[in-house]
Motif scaffolding. Structure first.
Motif, PDB file in Angstrom:
ATOM      1  N   GLN A  45     -41.454  -8.578 117.709  1.00 52.16           N
ATOM      2  CA  GLN A  45     -40.364  -9.539 117.672  1.00 52.16           C
ATOM      3  C   GLN A  45     -40.266 -10.158 116.287  1.00 52.16           C
ATOM      4  N   VAL A  46     -39.090 -10.122 115.718  1.00 47.67           N
ATOM      5  CA  VAL A  46     -38.847 -10.679 114.394  1.00 47.67           C
ATOM      6  C   VAL A  46     -37.742 -11.710 114.517  1.00 47.67           C
ATOM      7  N   PRO A  47     -37.976 -12.932 114.125  1.00 54.04           N
ATOM      8  CA  PRO A  47     -36.917 -13.949 114.204  1.00 54.04           C
ATOM      9  C   PRO A  47     -35.822 -13.672 113.172  1.00 54.04           C
ATOM     10  N   LEU A  48     -34.599 -13.778 113.590  1.00 57.32           N
ATOM     11  CA  LEU A  48     -33.451 -13.588 112.710  1.00 57.32           C
ATOM     12  C   LEU A  48     -32.554 -14.807 112.797  1.00 57.32           C
ATOM     13  N   PRO A  49     -31.850 -15.114 111.699  1.00 58.05           N
ATOM     14  CA  PRO A  49     -30.914 -16.239 111.751  1.00 58.05           C
ATOM     15  C   PRO A  49     -29.839 -16.009 112.809  1.00 58.05           C
ATOM     16  N   ALA A  50     -29.461 -17.047 113.504  1.00 53.06           N
ATOM     17  CA  ALA A  50     -28.458 -16.927 114.564  1.00 53.06           C
ATOM     18  C   ALA A  50     -27.132 -16.414 114.020  1.00 53.06           C
ATOM     19  N   ALA A  51     -26.778 -16.829 112.809  1.00 54.88           N
ATOM     20  CA  ALA A  51     -25.506 -16.383 112.228  1.00 54.88           C
ATOM     21  C   ALA A  51     -25.526 -14.871 111.976  1.00 54.88           C
ATOM     22  N   THR A  52     -26.706 -14.347 111.550  1.00 53.71           N
ATOM     23  CA  THR A  52     -26.813 -12.899 111.311  1.00 53.71           C
ATOM     24  C   THR A  52     -26.653 -12.129 112.613  1.00 53.71           C
ATOM     25  N   VAL A  53     -27.324 -12.594 113.672  1.00 51.82           N
ATOM     26  CA  VAL A  53     -27.236 -11.925 114.970  1.00 51.82           C
ATOM     27  C   VAL A  53     -25.795 -11.950 115.487  1.00 51.82           C
ATOM     28  N   ALA A  54     -25.123 -13.100 115.311  1.00 50.17           N
ATOM     29  CA  ALA A  54     -23.741 -13.214 115.790  1.00 50.17           C
ATOM     30  C   ALA A  54     -22.825 -12.253 115.027  1.00 50.17           C
ATOM     31  N   ALA A  55     -23.053 -12.126 113.718  1.00 51.96           N
ATOM     32  CA  ALA A  55     -22.207 -11.224 112.924  1.00 51.96           C
ATOM     33  C   ALA A  55     -22.414  -9.767 113.336  1.00 51.96           C
ATOM     34  N   VAL A  56     -23.679  -9.399 113.552  1.00 50.32           N
ATOM     35  CA  VAL A  56     -23.951  -8.031 113.969  1.00 50.32           C
ATOM     36  C   VAL A  56     -23.383  -7.768 115.356  1.00 50.32           C
ATOM     37  N   ARG A  57     -23.528  -8.742 116.255  1.00 53.29           N
ATOM     38  CA  ARG A  57     -23.010  -8.572 117.608  1.00 53.29           C
ATOM     39  C   ARG A  57     -21.505  -8.379 117.599  1.00 53.29           C
ATOM     40  N   SER A  58     -20.786  -9.111 116.769  1.00 55.93           N
ATOM     41  CA  SER A  58     -19.328  -8.945 116.700  1.00 55.93           C
ATOM     42  C   SER A  58     -18.942  -7.596 116.104  1.00 55.93           C
ATOM     43  N   LEU A  59     -19.846  -7.015 115.323  1.00 56.37           N
ATOM     44  CA  LEU A  59     -19.550  -5.744 114.672  1.00 56.37           C
ATOM     45  C   LEU A  59     -19.817  -4.553 115.585  1.00 56.37           C
TER      46      LEU A  59
END
Length: 353
Positions: A297-311
């Motif tokens: 498990q690697v913590p990622l910034p929430a904004a990064t995860v949201a951007a990838v999810r939208s992509l």
């Protein structure tokens, strides 16, 4: 042109009427009715040299059975798709002693059906039912443009299907979930590619087989020989395309499945890894189980995860992040190699200091 028998009366020249067809003397109006050709067209054919000039007797132009036969020949050739210029050349060759029978037989052989399919008729309700009750009239119009369907004259909602097999393919694809618009679009693309293949096959056979028949108008024997060759070679195009399509589909479909489902396939279904000949020379060792990768498990910034999810969507986030990380690691390794530090980051850091 043979001479006809004329009857002269005190009132002038009398010639046979349509009821006397076969007697061989016709006014232009009678020739027009018998041949189904307009008076204007008869005169145009005469001016262009397609039709012999009539005999002039007194003030009348008189035609005979030679003109009638020639007009019927012209009409037949026009129905076969010949231009007037081509017809003039054919008729000139015929007049010079080259028979038309063999040439027309060759044309019939080429124009004949290239498939054993028999067309069928379908009404609009039956067509809609075949596609699961989807009443897409725009798709019907597109099928008419593509020739998958043909309108039946005198009807509103009845169609002829030239290739029932092709329609059956569309029905199966639609039942499998393919939209009608995607089916017709794919057919347009496929048709262009197949027409290119057919053109290449014709160029190939013309160069090596039929060229000798095209250097001059063929006589009956040559035309018959060419027609026999068409009958022999006709199935070869279909057989070649079938074999090559089967080969390509097997190759591409296997690659496609492995590319998309490689990780999910059992080991026996995965492509074999290349074997080093030096290693294969020694005694065989039992296969070693591949080390199991433990997820971290690697913590990622929430904004990064949201951007990838939208992509890529929620399901694609792990794979996308992993691919991005792999690419970054590979890029840094390439930088290290290019700078002369090898693949060891410690050596690169040592040089910096």
């Amino acid at each position: 042109m043979r001479t006809s028998t004329w009857i002269r009366a005190s009132e002038g020249l009398q010639v046979s009427t349509p009821a006397d067809a076969g007697q061989g003397a016709y006014r232009i109006e009678d020739l027009s009715r018998l041949s189904g050709t307009t008076v204007r067209t008869i005169r145009a054919y005469t001016d262009r040299g397609l039709l012999p000039k009539p005999e002039r007797l007194g003030r009348a132009n008189v035609y005979d059975d030679t003109h009638l036969d020639r007009l019927r020949q012209i009409a037949d050739l026009l129905d076969r798709g010949y231009t007037l210029a081509s017809i003039k050349e054919l008729l000139a060759a015929w007049d010079a002693g080259t028979g038309l029978g063999g040439v027309l037989g060759l044309v019939d052989e080429v124009d004949g059906p290239w498939s054993d399919e028999q067309p069928i008729r379908m009404g609009l309700p039956e067509l809609i039912a075949a596609f699961g009750g989807v009443a897409d009239l725009s798709a019907v119009e597109e099928a008419l443009q593509l020739g998958v369907l043909e309108s039946v004259p005198g009807t509103v909602d009845e169609f002829e299907v030239p290739s029932p097999r092709e329609l059956a393919v569309a029905v199966e694809l639609h039942a499998a979930g393919v939209p009608l618009g995607a089916i017709t679009g794919h057919l347009r693309e496929l048709r262009g590619q197949v027409e290119y293949i057919s053109e290449r096959f014709l160029e190939f056979t013309t160069e090596y087989v039929f060229q000798r028949f095209l250097q001059h108008p063929p006589n009956d024997a040559e035309a018959a020989e060419a027609a026999a060759l068409v009958r022999r070679l006709r199935p070869l195009a279909q057989h070649t395309v079938d074999a090559e399509l089967a080969r390509a589909m097997r190759l591409r479909a296997t690659e496609h499945v492995r590319r998309h489902l490689g990780d999910a396939l059992p080991p026996t279904a995965r492509p074999a890894e290349p074997v080093d000949p030096a290693e294969s020379a020694g005694p065989a060792e039992p296969p070693r189980p591949a080390p199991r990768e433990v997820p971290v498990q690697v913590p990622l910034p929430a904004a990064t995860v949201a951007a990838v999810r939208s992509l890529v969507g929620p399901a694609g986030v792990p794979a996308f992040v992993a691919a991005a990380a792999d690419r970054e690691v590979a890029a840094r390794r390439m930088d290290a190699l290019a700078s002369g530090g090898g693949s060891d980051p410690a050596a690169r850091d040592h040089r910096r200091h």
